[in-house]
Motif scaffolding. Structure first.
Motif, PDB file in Angstrom:
ATOM      1  N   LEU A 253      91.857  23.272 -46.825  1.00  0.00           N
ATOM      2  CA  LEU A 253      90.218  24.019 -46.941  1.00  0.00           C
ATOM      3  C   LEU A 253      90.635  24.277 -45.214  1.00  0.00           C
ATOM      4  O   LEU A 253      89.653  25.560 -45.622  1.00  0.00           O
ATOM      5  CB  LEU A 253      89.942  23.223 -47.063  1.00  0.00           C
ATOM      6  N   ALA A 254      90.375  23.926 -44.353  1.00  0.00           N
ATOM      7  CA  ALA A 254      89.593  23.638 -42.995  1.00  0.00           C
ATOM      8  C   ALA A 254      90.875  25.448 -42.000  1.00  0.00           C
ATOM      9  O   ALA A 254      90.149  25.652 -41.323  1.00  0.00           O
ATOM     10  CB  ALA A 254      90.134  22.738 -42.763  1.00  0.00           C
ATOM     11  N   SER A 255      92.060  25.332 -42.775  1.00  0.00           N
ATOM     12  CA  SER A 255      93.128  26.432 -42.131  1.00  0.00           C
ATOM     13  C   SER A 255      92.922  27.569 -42.940  1.00  0.00           C
ATOM     14  O   SER A 255      93.087  28.637 -42.330  1.00  0.00           O
ATOM     15  CB  SER A 255      94.164  26.114 -42.227  1.00  0.00           C
ATOM     16  N   LEU A 256      91.653  27.709 -44.084  1.00  0.00           N
ATOM     17  CA  LEU A 256      91.909  28.233 -45.375  1.00  0.00           C
ATOM     18  C   LEU A 256      91.049  30.207 -44.324  1.00  0.00           C
ATOM     19  O   LEU A 256      91.946  31.277 -44.711  1.00  0.00           O
ATOM     20  CB  LEU A 256      90.951  28.315 -46.242  1.00  0.00           C
ATOM     21  N   ALA A 257      89.988  29.401 -43.497  1.00  0.00           N
ATOM     22  CA  ALA A 257      89.858  31.225 -43.496  1.00  0.00           C
ATOM     23  C   ALA A 257      89.061  30.888 -41.815  1.00  0.00           C
ATOM     24  O   ALA A 257      87.886  31.355 -41.405  1.00  0.00           O
ATOM     25  CB  ALA A 257      88.020  30.526 -43.723  1.00  0.00           C
ATOM     26  N   GLY A 258      89.665  30.063 -40.837  1.00  0.00           N
ATOM     27  CA  GLY A 258      89.246  30.192 -39.277  1.00  0.00           C
ATOM     28  C   GLY A 258      88.286  29.309 -39.071  1.00  0.00           C
ATOM     29  O   GLY A 258      88.548  28.438 -40.395  1.00  0.00           O
ATOM     30  N   PRO A 259      88.696  28.849 -37.702  1.00  0.00           N
ATOM     31  CA  PRO A 259      88.248  27.584 -37.393  1.00  0.00           C
ATOM     32  C   PRO A 259      86.433  27.898 -37.120  1.00  0.00           C
ATOM     33  O   PRO A 259      85.722  28.507 -37.412  1.00  0.00           O
ATOM     34  CB  PRO A 259      88.568  27.625 -35.848  1.00  0.00           C
ATOM     35  N   GLY A 260      85.454  26.695 -38.013  1.00  0.00           N
ATOM     36  CA  GLY A 260      84.716  26.909 -37.864  1.00  0.00           C
ATOM     37  C   GLY A 260      83.630  27.540 -39.407  1.00  0.00           C
ATOM     38  O   GLY A 260      83.146  27.441 -39.713  1.00  0.00           O
ATOM     39  N   ALA A 261      85.032  27.940 -39.909  1.00  0.00           N
ATOM     40  CA  ALA A 261      83.524  29.522 -40.843  1.00  0.00           C
ATOM     41  C   ALA A 261      83.703  27.877 -41.935  1.00  0.00           C
ATOM     42  O   ALA A 261      83.073  28.747 -42.951  1.00  0.00           O
ATOM     43  CB  ALA A 261      85.169  30.645 -41.723  1.00  0.00           C
ATOM     44  N   LEU A 262      84.878  27.253 -42.414  1.00  0.00           N
ATOM     45  CA  LEU A 262      83.959  26.364 -43.692  1.00  0.00           C
ATOM     46  C   LEU A 262      83.721  24.779 -43.188  1.00  0.00           C
ATOM     47  O   LEU A 262      84.588  24.233 -42.639  1.00  0.00           O
ATOM     48  CB  LEU A 262      85.143  25.962 -44.837  1.00  0.00           C
ATOM     49  N   GLU A 263      82.727  24.268 -44.100  1.00  0.00           N
ATOM     50  CA  GLU A 263      82.535  22.917 -43.782  1.00  0.00           C
ATOM     51  C   GLU A 263      83.243  22.280 -44.311  1.00  0.00           C
ATOM     52  O   GLU A 263      82.929  22.211 -45.758  1.00  0.00           O
ATOM     53  CB  GLU A 263      80.971  22.188 -43.228  1.00  0.00           C
ATOM     54  N   ILE A 264      83.598  20.414 -44.717  1.00  0.00           N
ATOM     55  CA  ILE A 264      84.207  19.812 -45.523  1.00  0.00           C
ATOM     56  C   ILE A 264      83.484  18.788 -45.247  1.00  0.00           C
ATOM     57  O   ILE A 264      83.743  17.977 -44.411  1.00  0.00           O
ATOM     58  CB  ILE A 264      86.102  19.894 -45.705  1.00  0.00           C
ATOM     59  N   ALA A 265      83.378  17.916 -46.942  1.00  0.00           N
ATOM     60  CA  ALA A 265      82.769  17.133 -46.691  1.00  0.00           C
ATOM     61  C   ALA A 265      83.344  15.833 -47.722  1.00  0.00           C
ATOM     62  O   ALA A 265      83.563  16.161 -49.116  1.00  0.00           O
ATOM     63  CB  ALA A 265      80.989  16.700 -46.159  1.00  0.00           C
ATOM     64  N   ARG A 266      83.303  14.874 -48.037  1.00  0.00           N
ATOM     65  CA  ARG A 266      83.966  13.556 -49.387  1.00  0.00           C
ATOM     66  C   ARG A 266      82.204  13.503 -49.500  1.00  0.00           C
ATOM     67  O   ARG A 266      81.242  12.975 -48.733  1.00  0.00           O
ATOM     68  CB  ARG A 266      84.671  12.854 -48.730  1.00  0.00           C
ATOM     69  N   PRO A 267      82.193  13.368 -50.788  1.00  0.00           N
ATOM     70  CA  PRO A 267      81.081  12.461 -51.335  1.00  0.00           C
ATOM     71  C   PRO A 267      80.757  11.477 -50.875  1.00  0.00           C
ATOM     72  O   PRO A 267      79.540  10.740 -50.776  1.00  0.00           O
ATOM     73  CB  PRO A 267      81.599  12.488 -52.855  1.00  0.00           C
ATOM     74  N   GLY A 268      81.841  10.628 -50.718  1.00  0.00           N
ATOM     75  CA  GLY A 268      81.578   9.136 -49.858  1.00  0.00           C
ATOM     76  C   GLY A 268      80.750   9.809 -48.827  1.00  0.00           C
ATOM     77  O   GLY A 268      79.810   8.852 -48.217  1.00  0.00           O
ATOM     78  N   GLU A 269      81.158  10.358 -48.065  1.00  0.00           N
ATOM     79  CA  GLU A 269      80.116  10.486 -46.709  1.00  0.00           C
ATOM     80  C   GLU A 269      79.266  10.860 -46.660  1.00  0.00           C
ATOM     81  O   GLU A 269      77.785  10.147 -45.613  1.00  0.00           O
ATOM     82  CB  GLU A 269      81.345  11.470 -45.693  1.00  0.00           C
TER      83      GLU A 269
END
Length: 415
Positions: A253-269
């Motif tokens: 997911l992080a590499s899908l749309a370029g640096p910083g384009a997507l923010e990814i988080a886990r529910p535990g975090e």
């Protein structure tokens, strides 16, 4: 009245006053239940409580007030925290969450990007979420609109009320705050301003929301897109395919749309951050509870210091009868423990009642939040036991001077 839960505040004051007024009766009952045997110091302390419960009440009143407030806050905070924890588990069911980052420009996930996210290896299903605002009344704060896939009966939401049979109108689920502010009820037909026009919808249920005090409307994403034609999304809840690793999918997911384009988080975090913010916000309540306890102990020490000074002749007579300073100290410790025990017992009962008022009335009317009752039994037991032990120590320290040689000499004044 005027947005303030004055009835709840008055109830708290009345409970405290009633608890203090009932202390003599509680002390008398406790004195009646005490065993009559045991060491001399224990029998003397029990006899004093039976003969003069008012003396114990003087010291117990401050303890009752401080314990009641501390217990009420502990029950309210524990109930709130437990409810928030359960709520987070219900609204964060996915394995990963993705959101349009600041580098994306528009702040939205367009249809093409949504399709690419859903097609990634390891992704089983993605529930996209659209956030918007609705201004229901001119001059009033806007209401949050959340469009996401919702079960037909709303069973995947933290519901507190639901309507009966579903009709043909599009369904919405409203937060408790919106129900309180607008008076909408499950099963009611209402109009929403969507895409520049009024759309009739049916209120299918009420759900618990701790994030938005001005109210929120939940709508199924398919209904929202059909009514508005808006195909954008702000977030995506990613459910992993069987056997997929969260780290691998997060990297993809992080590499899908370029640096910083997507923010990814886990529910535990997300849950850990949310609860850490919660604990930091309520840290001041623990300080206030500690201050209340110190005030209660100070009241015990001051009361026993004054009583011990007035009982110097009594202590001297006990010394002439053969009691040692250690035995008199043990008697004072038991008297302090009994006085504090009366206050702690009364404070626990009054604090539990005040906690219910805080949960069911004050918080409900002030913030439009409901919560499930959660009593931290072990913490309250340790708290009460520790306070009784500290009160016993405070009583002994307060009476040390009155137990000295001057107490023996004071008996001469009666000769």
């Amino acid at each position: 009245l005027e947005g303030l839960p004055l009835g709840g505040y008055l109830a708290v004051a009345c409970l405290l006053a009633g608890g203090v007024l009932l202390l003599p009766a509680l002390a008398a009952v406790l004195a009646h239940l005490l065993p009559r045997g045991g060491p001399v110091s224990a029998r003397l302390a029990a006899a004093r409580l039976s003969a003069a419960p008012g003396h114990a009440v003087v010291a117990a009143a401050g303890v009752l007030t401080s314990v009641a407030l501390a217990v009420a806050m502990a029950i309210m905070v524990a109930s709130f925290r437990d409810s928030v924890d359960q709520w987070l588990g219900q609204i964060l069911p996915a394995d990963l969450y993705v959101r349009a980052g600041r580098a994306s420009g528009s702040g939205h996930l367009d249809e093409a990007l949504q399709a690419r996210i859903a097609a990634l290896p390891g992704v089983g299903r993605v529930d996209f979420i659209r956030h918007d605002t609705l201004r229901l009344i001119a001059g009033q704060p806007p209401v949050a609109l959340i469009a996401r896939p919702v079960a037909a009966d709303g069973s995947d939401l933290p519901l507190v009320a639901r309507a009966g049979a579903a009709g043909t109108l599009p369904r919405i689920w409203i937060s408790e705050a919106l129900q309180d502010l607008r008076g909408w009820q499950p099963g009611q037909q209402v109009d929403l301003p969507l895409a520049g026009r009024r759309v009739s919808v049916a209120v299918a249920g009420v759900w618990r929301d701790y994030a938005r005090q001005t109210g929120a409307v939940m709508m199924d994403l398919a209904d929202y897109r059909r009514l508005t034609g808006d195909r954008l999304a702000n977030d995506g809840a990613v459910h992993l395919a069987p056997g997929a690793r969260a780290d691998d999918v997060a990297d993809a997911l992080a590499s899908l749309a370029g640096p910083g384009a997507l923010e990814i988080a886990r529910p535990g975090e997300i849950r850990a951050i949310s609860l850490r913010i919660f604990d930091r916000s309520f840290a001041v309540t623990y300080l206030l509870e500690a201050v209340a306890v110190v005030i209660g102990l100070a009241g015990v020490a001051a009361s026993f210091a004054a009583l011990a000074a007035a009982r110097r002749r009594e202590f001297g007579m006990l010394r002439h009868l053969g009691l040692t300073r250690r035995q008199i100290g043990a008697m004072l410790a038991r008297e302090g423990a009994l006085a504090a025990g009366v206050g702690v017992l009364g404070g626990m009962l009054v604090g539990g009642a005040i906690g219910l008022v805080l949960i069911e009335v004050v918080n409900r009317q002030s913030f439009h939040w409901s919560m499930d009752l959660h009593v931290p039994w072990l913490s309250l037991l340790l708290f009460g036991t520790g306070l009784v032990a500290l009160a016993a120590v405070a009583a002994v320290l307060a009476g040390r001077q009155a137990m000295g040689q001057s107490a023996v000499l004071a008996v001469r004044e009666d000769w």
